[in-house]
Design a protein around this motif. Structure first.
Motif, mmCIF file in Angstrom:
data_model
loop_
_atom_site.group_PDB
_atom_site.id
_atom_site.type_symbol
_atom_site.label_atom_id
_atom_site.label_comp_id
_atom_site.label_asym_id
_atom_site.label_seq_id
_atom_site.Cartn_x
_atom_site.Cartn_y
_atom_site.Cartn_z
ATOM 1 N N ASP A 1 -12.156 1.283 -0.558
ATOM 2 C CA ASP A 1 -10.989 2.055 -0.938
ATOM 3 C C ASP A 1 -10.032 1.230 -1.784
ATOM 4 O OD1 ASP A 1 -11.958 4.294 0.422
ATOM 5 O OD2 ASP A 1 -11.257 3.465 2.299
ATOM 6 N N LEU A 2 -9.912 -0.063 -1.488
ATOM 7 C CA LEU A 2 -9.088 -0.942 -2.302
ATOM 8 C C LEU A 2 -9.642 -0.990 -3.729
ATOM 9 C CD1 LEU A 2 -6.631 -2.857 -2.089
ATOM 10 C CD2 LEU A 2 -8.253 -4.706 -1.713
ATOM 11 N N ALA A 3 -10.947 -1.123 -3.866
ATOM 12 C CA ALA A 3 -11.576 -1.148 -5.190
ATOM 13 C C ALA A 3 -11.410 0.195 -5.898
ATOM 14 C CB ALA A 3 -13.053 -1.501 -5.062
ATOM 15 N N GLY A 4 -11.294 1.275 -5.125
ATOM 16 C CA GLY A 4 -11.134 2.601 -5.704
ATOM 17 C C GLY A 4 -9.698 2.974 -6.020
ATOM 18 N N GLY A 5 -8.757 2.107 -5.635
ATOM 19 C CA GLY A 5 -7.369 2.369 -5.982
ATOM 20 C C GLY A 5 -6.394 2.419 -4.830
ATOM 21 N N ASP B 1 19.016 -7.144 -9.382
ATOM 22 C CA ASP B 1 19.920 -6.296 -8.593
ATOM 23 C C ASP B 1 19.570 -6.314 -7.106
ATOM 24 O OD1 ASP B 1 21.293 -5.595 -10.873
ATOM 25 O OD2 ASP B 1 20.259 -3.657 -11.131
ATOM 26 N N GLY B 2 18.634 -7.172 -6.727
ATOM 27 C CA GLY B 2 18.245 -7.274 -5.327
ATOM 28 C C GLY B 2 17.296 -6.187 -4.860
ATOM 29 N N VAL B 3 16.581 -5.548 -5.792
ATOM 30 C CA VAL B 3 15.662 -4.456 -5.467
ATOM 31 C C VAL B 3 14.247 -4.873 -5.851
ATOM 32 C CG1 VAL B 3 15.035 -2.059 -5.993
ATOM 33 C CG2 VAL B 3 17.446 -2.711 -5.832
ATOM 34 N N GLU B 4 13.292 -4.612 -4.966
ATOM 35 C CA GLU B 4 11.897 -4.932 -5.237
ATOM 36 C C GLU B 4 11.134 -3.645 -5.523
ATOM 37 O OE1 GLU B 4 8.933 -8.042 -3.267
ATOM 38 O OE2 GLU B 4 9.339 -6.349 -1.934
ATOM 39 N N LEU B 5 10.496 -3.570 -6.683
ATOM 40 C CA LEU B 5 9.681 -2.395 -7.024
ATOM 41 C C LEU B 5 8.286 -2.584 -6.438
ATOM 42 C CD1 LEU B 5 10.606 -1.586 -10.743
ATOM 43 C CD2 LEU B 5 11.695 -0.793 -8.633
ATOM 44 N N ARG B 6 7.977 -1.793 -5.429
ATOM 45 C CA ARG B 6 6.654 -1.843 -4.809
ATOM 46 C C ARG B 6 5.816 -0.680 -5.302
ATOM 47 N NH1 ARG B 6 8.735 -2.633 1.168
ATOM 48 N NH2 ARG B 6 9.958 -4.521 0.831
ATOM 49 N N VAL B 7 4.533 -0.910 -5.377
ATOM 50 C CA VAL B 7 3.592 0.123 -5.812
ATOM 51 C C VAL B 7 2.963 0.741 -4.573
ATOM 52 C CG1 VAL B 7 1.488 0.605 -7.119
ATOM 53 C CG2 VAL B 7 3.151 -1.072 -7.984
ATOM 54 N N ASN B 8 3.215 2.019 -4.369
ATOM 55 C CA ASN B 8 2.571 2.742 -3.277
ATOM 56 C C ASN B 8 1.223 3.286 -3.706
ATOM 57 O OD1 ASN B 8 4.619 2.295 -1.444
ATOM 58 N ND2 ASN B 8 5.693 4.169 -1.956
ATOM 59 N N SER B 9 1.104 3.598 -4.980
ATOM 60 C CA SER B 9 -0.157 4.077 -5.541
ATOM 61 C C SER B 9 -0.076 3.912 -7.044
ATOM 62 C CB SER B 9 -0.391 5.549 -5.165
ATOM 63 O OG SER B 9 -1.685 5.940 -5.559
ATOM 64 N N GLY B 10 -1.187 3.558 -7.643
ATOM 65 C CA GLY B 10 -1.234 3.388 -9.095
ATOM 66 C C GLY B 10 -2.509 3.997 -9.629
ATOM 67 N N TRP B 11 -3.327 3.162 -10.301
ATOM 68 C CA TRP B 11 -4.623 3.629 -10.781
ATOM 69 C C TRP B 11 -5.492 4.013 -9.599
ATOM 70 C CZ3 TRP B 11 -9.258 1.508 -9.277
ATOM 71 C CH2 TRP B 11 -10.398 2.049 -9.892
ATOM 72 N N ARG B 12 -6.292 5.095 -9.762
ATOM 73 C CA ARG B 12 -7.256 5.512 -8.735
ATOM 74 C C ARG B 12 -8.578 5.845 -9.413
ATOM 75 N NH1 ARG B 12 -3.317 10.184 -6.597
ATOM 76 N NH2 ARG B 12 -1.617 8.884 -5.796
ATOM 77 N N SER B 13 -9.668 5.554 -8.742
ATOM 78 C CA SER B 13 -10.974 5.955 -9.255
ATOM 79 C C SER B 13 -11.117 7.466 -9.096
ATOM 80 C CB SER B 13 -12.094 5.252 -8.485
ATOM 81 O OG SER B 13 -12.183 5.775 -7.165
ATOM 82 N N PRO B 14 -11.989 8.102 -9.903
ATOM 83 C CA PRO B 14 -12.207 9.548 -9.734
ATOM 84 C C PRO B 14 -12.682 9.900 -8.322
ATOM 85 C CG PRO B 14 -13.134 8.805 -11.815
ATOM 86 C CD PRO B 14 -12.712 7.570 -11.056
#
Length: 200
Positions: A51-55, A92-105
């Motif tokens: 699942d990690l490899a799939g996004g 500004d003391g804010v961290e941009l985290r990625v909850n979801s990005g690229w995903r495999s089909p």
């Protein structure tokens, strides 16, 4: 005998643990899209390296991570804009985290099937999850940002970097719109089902 203790809070059993309703609601608000995707993924048994490899994106991943396919497989101009915004947010003391990005089909398809099961119809699921053929995530041109304070920061400052919220019902979903740097972000769609790109 009357109780002098605190007023009772409505509770709910969640994963075998009794959680007060207020706390449960707060957790979902903090988790944002990760909570929705996690429930769908859990229902489908999606876990592990495949699942990690799939996004799938583990908790705590930022826009600067170099070893998570969901981040590094994003379209290069989008990733560059995210990292510029991430550096400014950090000031500004804010961290941009990625909850979801690229995903495999394949991963997108499993999320869609889970959404159909959760929401009861393809029409209702389409308000939250696109098909693999029409998903901006599969194309690598969309990212879901969290926690909510990070999405709020991006909502206020993202247009400086060409990053715009696209759907009103998804305050975490951002895409690159370079023209926004000079002209501001375009009007939002109510939800993904209203986006002409998802109607192919």
């Amino acid at each position: 005998m009357a109780s002098s203790g605190p007023a009772r809070t409505t509770t709910r059993r969640l994963a075998g643990v009794v959680v007060p309703a207020k706390r449960r609601i707060r957790r979902l608000l903090v988790a944002g899209p990760r909570a929705v995707l996690a429930r769908i993924a859990k229902a489908l048994g999606l876990r592990g390296r495949l699942d990690l490899a799939g996004g799938a994106v583990p908790a705590g991943v930022t826009v600067f991570d170099e070893d998570v396919p969901g981040v590094v497989n994003l379209d290069p101009p989008l990733l560059a804009a995210l990292r510029r915004a991430g550096a400014a947010a950090a000031d500004d003391g804010v961290e941009l985290r990625v909850n979801s990005g690229w995903r495999s089909p394949e991963y997108q398809d499993r999320l869609l099937r889970g959404a159909i099961a959760k929401y009861g119809s393809e029409e209702e699921a389409a308000r939250w999850v696109a098909t693999p053929e029409t998903s901006a995530h599969v194309a690598g041109v969309a990212v879901d940002i969290g926690p909510p304070e990070s999405a709020r920061w991006l909502s206020e400052h993202g247009s400086r970097y060409g990053l715009c919220q696209i759907y009103r019902n998804e305050p975490w979903h951002y895409e690159l719109r370079p023209e926004a740097i000079e002209h501001g972000c375009p009007p939002m769609y109510a939800d993904p089902s209203q986006d002409p790109r998802t109607r192919r």
